[in-house]
Design a protein around this motif. Structure first.
Motif, short mmCIF file in Angstrom:
data_model
loop_
_atom_site.label_atom_id
_atom_site.label_comp_id
_atom_site.label_asym_id
_atom_site.label_seq_id
_atom_site.Cartn_x
_atom_site.Cartn_y
_atom_site.Cartn_z
N LYS A 110 12.06 1.88 8.48
CA LYS A 110 12.87 0.65 8.84
C LYS A 110 14.15 0.87 9.52
O LYS A 110 15.13 0.02 9.58
CB LYS A 110 13.28 0.07 7.49
CG LYS A 110 11.86 -0.72 6.88
CD LYS A 110 12.34 -1.23 5.65
CE LYS A 110 10.95 -1.90 4.91
NZ LYS A 110 11.35 -2.64 3.61
N GLU A 115 19.61 -1.07 10.07
CA GLU A 115 17.98 -1.53 9.69
C GLU A 115 17.46 -2.01 11.01
O GLU A 115 17.93 -2.69 11.53
CB GLU A 115 17.96 -2.65 8.52
CG GLU A 115 16.57 -2.82 8.06
CD GLU A 115 16.63 -3.41 6.45
OE1 GLU A 115 15.61 -3.52 6.27
OE2 GLU A 115 17.75 -3.31 5.80
N SER A 116 15.98 -1.96 11.08
CA SER A 116 15.33 -2.49 12.29
C SER A 116 13.94 -2.77 11.55
O SER A 116 13.74 -2.75 10.46
CB SER A 116 14.81 -1.04 13.19
OG SER A 116 14.13 -0.08 12.47
N LYS A 117 13.17 -3.28 12.37
CA LYS A 117 11.97 -3.97 12.01
C LYS A 117 11.02 -2.84 11.55
O LYS A 117 11.17 -1.65 12.20
CB LYS A 117 11.20 -4.67 13.30
CG LYS A 117 9.68 -5.36 13.09
CD LYS A 117 9.41 -5.97 14.01
CE LYS A 117 7.92 -6.57 13.92
NZ LYS A 117 7.50 -7.15 15.10
N VAL A 125 8.34 -0.46 11.43
CA VAL A 125 7.33 0.05 12.37
C VAL A 125 7.12 1.50 11.90
O VAL A 125 7.65 2.34 11.37
CB VAL A 125 7.77 -0.32 13.79
CG1 VAL A 125 7.71 -1.64 14.12
CG2 VAL A 125 8.86 0.47 13.77
#
Length: 427
Positions: A315, A322-324, A326
């Motif tokens: 994440k 924070e990122s999506k 994946v």
């Protein structure tokens, strides 16, 4: 003209032998031209000649002018006392061995067909990146194929020698050499130097003790890389506490954070992500070196570098951002790049070290299983009608260009030799 032309002329004996004699008028007969020497010392070793009534066994030295013997200080080097013939384009001065004896000289400027020299000069003065581009269509496909195969083997041996130098620098430790090579590969050019510095400042014996624990590996790698000191989220703080303990335990000095490059990079290629992927790979494989020797398919080699990263890095691309969610494991293209630049050189290095040529064949087979990716080197030859079909072809093209085409080393290239031979036959 360069000396390589005279090397070629002597090696293939492409000169007029009518009434062949030294500059002193002694009859000369070449019984064996000798073996080309790529190490220090005379150009051709183990030649056999008859000068007058005496048969001589020794070395042959080649220069454009006889006076180059003095410019290169051979008159003071005992290695050149074994020279039994000095082959030159122009015999401008007599030359002596260290003991003061005269070296017999063969002058070639009036014995070589100038049209052959013209062909050589066309190659040398070509403005094409592939000097023989104008002649390429005339060369039989088998000659080109064999030369590319040779260039591939030479490139692998060269890359293997780089690994061997690392191996020797670490006291003949293969696991440490594999670890250093792995980290260098994870730099993917842009951060290669920083990853190499990380390998030098974070020894493998330290990493090995923490391999069973992924968070500790992340703390070691990210902390030693300088990414934890200013990080401001909970996971980073946890890793920082762990790193401080390990830093004192192993007396580590972290690298400055500014040496890592983030500019003009996709987030998936950020060094923070690469370090998380590296930690996962090291955690998954206790002995990378052994795995590289034992794996038996391209897919298994790719999997060596494709371990899933920890939950935090699923994440995040950087601390506190924070990122999506994946899967940020190593992509197929990047994994193949590591197979080419880590696994293959290690196989080549151990093949050289152990004398087991099957490992070199294994490295070539591995490259043949990997998809080719067109690059500026393969395109040079594709424009001439050649087509790369695998990563082995890519490496062959790269080797051919860097070792022969770019330095215009046509006289040591089988394609250049074929062009010269074909033009000689037409004289």
């Amino acid at each position: 003209m360069k000396e390589d032309f005279l090397h070629y002329i002597w090696q293939h004996q492409y000169f007029d032998k009518t009434a062949l004699a030294t500059t002193d008028g002694e009859p000369l007969q070449v019984l064996r031209v000798g073996f080309y020497n790529t190490d220090a010392g005379p150009d051709f070793r183990e030649a056999i000649l008859r000068v007058g009534e005496v048969e001589w066994s020794g070395s042959v030295e080649v220069h454009l002018q006889a006076s180059d013997w003095h410019r290169h200080h051979h008159q003071h080097d005992p290695k050149y006392d074994q020279v039994v013939l000095h082959v030159v384009w122009q015999a401008d001065v007599p030359v002596l061995r260290t003991d003061g004896t005269l070296v017999p000289v063969l002058e070639l400027q009036d014995r070589v067909d100038l049209r052959l020299l013209h062909t050589y000069e066309q190659l040398q003065k070509s403005r094409n990146e592939v000097p023989c581009a104008a002649f390429w269509p005339e060369v039989p496909e088998i000659a080109k194929t064999l030369m590319l195969e040779r260039a591939l083997v030479e490139r692998l041996e060269e890359k293997g020698e780089e690994v061997l130098q690392v191996y020797r620098s670490y006291g003949n430790d293969w696991e440490q050499a594999a670890y250093h090579t792995l980290l260098r590969g994870f730099g993917f050019k842009i951060n290669q130097q920083a990853f190499e510095q990380l390998a030098r400042t974070l020894p493998f014996h330290v990493v090995r003790r923490q391999q069973h624990n992924l968070p500790q590996l992340e703390a070691l790698l990210l902390g030693q890389a300088g990414f934890l000191a200013d990080a401001d989220d909970g996971y980073a703080a946890q890793l920082q506490r762990e790193y401080i303990f390990l830093q004192h335990k192993y007396k580590l000095q972290p690298l400055p954070r500014h040496q890592w490059n983030f500019l003009r990079m996709r987030p998936a290629n950020f060094p923070t992500v690469r370090l998380a992927q590296l930690a996962a790979a090291l955690h998954q494989h206790a002995s990378l070196f052994t795995k590289i020797l034992e794996s038996d398919s391209g897919k298994k080699y790719e999997q060596l570098f494709q371990a899933p990263v920890s939950a935090y890095w699923q994440k995040h691309y950087m601390f506190g951002r924070e990122s999506k969610a994946v899967a940020k494991g190593m992509g197929k293209g990047s994994a193949q790049n590591l197979v080419i630049n880590v696994a293959v050189p290690i196989l080549a290095a151990y093949a050289s070290h152990s004398g087991d040529r099957t490992l070199l064949e294994k490295a070539i087979t591995l490259l043949e299983q990997l998809k080719e990716e067109s690059n500026k080197y393969t395109r040079l030859y594709e424009e001439l009608g050649w087509q790369a079909k695998s990563a082995a072809d890519n490496q062959a093209a790269l080797g051919l260009y860097k070792r022969y085409c770019h330095p215009i080393n046509c006289m040591r290239c089988a394609v250049g030799n074929k062009i010269m031979k074909q033009n000689k036959a037409a004289l």
